[in-house]
Design an enzyme around this catalytic site. Sequence first.
Site, short mmCIF file in Angstrom:
data_model
loop_
_atom_site.label_atom_id
_atom_site.label_comp_id
_atom_site.label_asym_id
_atom_site.label_seq_id
_atom_site.Cartn_x
_atom_site.Cartn_y
_atom_site.Cartn_z
N ASP A 163 -3.47 4.31 -1.83
CA ASP A 163 -4.45 4.72 -0.81
C ASP A 163 -4.36 6.24 -0.60
O ASP A 163 -3.78 6.71 0.37
CB ASP A 163 -4.15 3.96 0.49
N ASP B 216 -13.41 14.90 -3.19
CA ASP B 216 -13.38 16.21 -3.84
C ASP B 216 -14.61 16.31 -4.74
O ASP B 216 -15.45 15.40 -4.73
CB ASP B 216 -12.06 16.35 -4.65
N ASN C 131 -15.68 16.07 -10.74
CA ASN C 131 -14.75 16.22 -11.86
C ASN C 131 -13.30 15.98 -11.43
O ASN C 131 -12.54 15.29 -12.10
CB ASN C 131 -14.90 17.63 -12.46
N LYS D 99 -7.23 8.14 -0.76
CA LYS D 99 -8.54 8.51 -0.19
C LYS D 99 -9.12 9.77 -0.82
O LYS D 99 -9.29 10.81 -0.16
CB LYS D 99 -8.44 8.67 1.32
N LYS E 104 0.86 -1.19 0.00
CA LYS E 104 0.00 0.00 0.00
C LYS E 104 0.89 1.24 0.00
O LYS E 104 1.76 1.40 0.85
CB LYS E 104 -0.88 0.02 1.25
N THR F 203 -10.56 3.74 10.74
CA THR F 203 -10.39 2.86 11.91
C THR F 203 -9.81 3.59 13.12
O THR F 203 -9.77 3.05 14.22
CB THR F 203 -9.49 1.66 11.54
N ARG G 64 2.57 -0.62 10.70
CA ARG G 64 3.61 -0.57 11.73
C ARG G 64 3.97 -1.89 12.39
O ARG G 64 5.16 -2.11 12.67
CB ARG G 64 3.23 0.51 12.78
O1 C5P Z 1 0.42 1.11 10.83
P1 C5P Z 1 -1.01 0.69 10.65
O2 C5P Z 1 -1.18 -0.81 10.56
O3 C5P Z 1 -1.93 1.32 11.68
O4 C5P Z 1 -1.41 1.26 9.23
C1 C5P Z 1 -2.71 1.20 8.73
C2 C5P Z 1 -2.72 1.80 7.37
O5 C5P Z 1 -4.04 1.72 6.84
C3 C5P Z 1 -2.33 3.28 7.33
O6 C5P Z 1 -1.50 3.47 6.20
C4 C5P Z 1 -3.62 4.03 7.16
O7 C5P Z 1 -3.48 5.17 6.32
C5 C5P Z 1 -4.52 3.00 6.46
N1 C5P Z 1 -5.94 3.12 6.73
C6 C5P Z 1 -6.48 3.04 7.99
N2 C5P Z 1 -7.83 3.18 8.18
C7 C5P Z 1 -8.64 3.37 7.14
C8 C5P Z 1 -8.12 3.44 5.85
C9 C5P Z 1 -6.75 3.29 5.68
O8 C5P Z 1 -5.73 2.84 8.96
N3 C5P Z 1 -9.94 3.42 7.32
#
Ligand code: C5P
Length: 232
Positions: A58, A63, A66, A60, A31, A117, A205
């Site tokens: 990702d 906007d 267009n 997101k 990602k 999340t 992480r």
């Molecule tokens: O490090 P960690 O496992 O928390 O990373 C989760 C990844 O998923 C991050 O890059 C974050 O931008 C992405 N993400 C998220 N929640 C969402 C959509 C994407 O944590 N709803």
Amino acid sequence: MAQLIVAMDLPSTDKALSMSSVLAGSVKWLKIGLELFILGGPVLVDKLKGMGYNIFLDLKFYDIPNTVERAVKAAASIEADMLTLHCQGGRKMCEGAKSAIANMQKKPLLFGVTVLTSFAAGEMPGINEEPRTFATSLAGNAHNWGLNGVVCSGQEVAGIKASYPDLLALCPGIRPAGQASNDQSRVVTPGQAVSSGADFIVVGRPITNNPNPARAASEILCEMEKAKNKIQ
Ligand code: C5P
């Protein structure tokens, strides 16, 4: 079988390239989010695809229709395999994104972000519903608007899949048992996400900050496999 996507939230393209070498073989999806796309752009996407990875871009999008349609087309032209847009962008934005790539040869899968999340109940500005209720209602919109899937927490995925079985579900907020949740709120373990019906899990992480990222990834893959075998 659910697939593992590693979130490359890393501060340089060099670090991303060395992490991708370490993970090659066991991991199939990476990602690229805001930080890394700002640093590495389409050149990095190309390099990682050249190493055999599928790329989840990702960014997101949220906007006017267009602008999002043009961004989705641009993402398709650099051959991103999957990308995100906010369900809260509404029908015109989401349907427009889908039509923008309808005639393109390589179409990325479009995933609608439901409720981040990192939000706990009561933290979403202006939203009084529980995250689960709100995420499920946004997933219904994503389904009606023709998106391929939704991003939701592992705590919501079972309900969403029960209502919309053909909608793909991608779950971030994944933490192996006992690990720090950091800024995430609605977390589940890799095994719980798979048992609940996730098609993809995103882990950052717990893998990228581990002194041995390859081992951390293979332990997560093992937990996913065990959960899958229990379902069958
Ligand atoms: O490090 P960690 O496992 O928390 O990373 C989760 C990844 O998923 C991050 O890059 C974050 O931008 C992405 N993400 C998220 N929640 C969402 C959509 C994407 O944590 N709803």
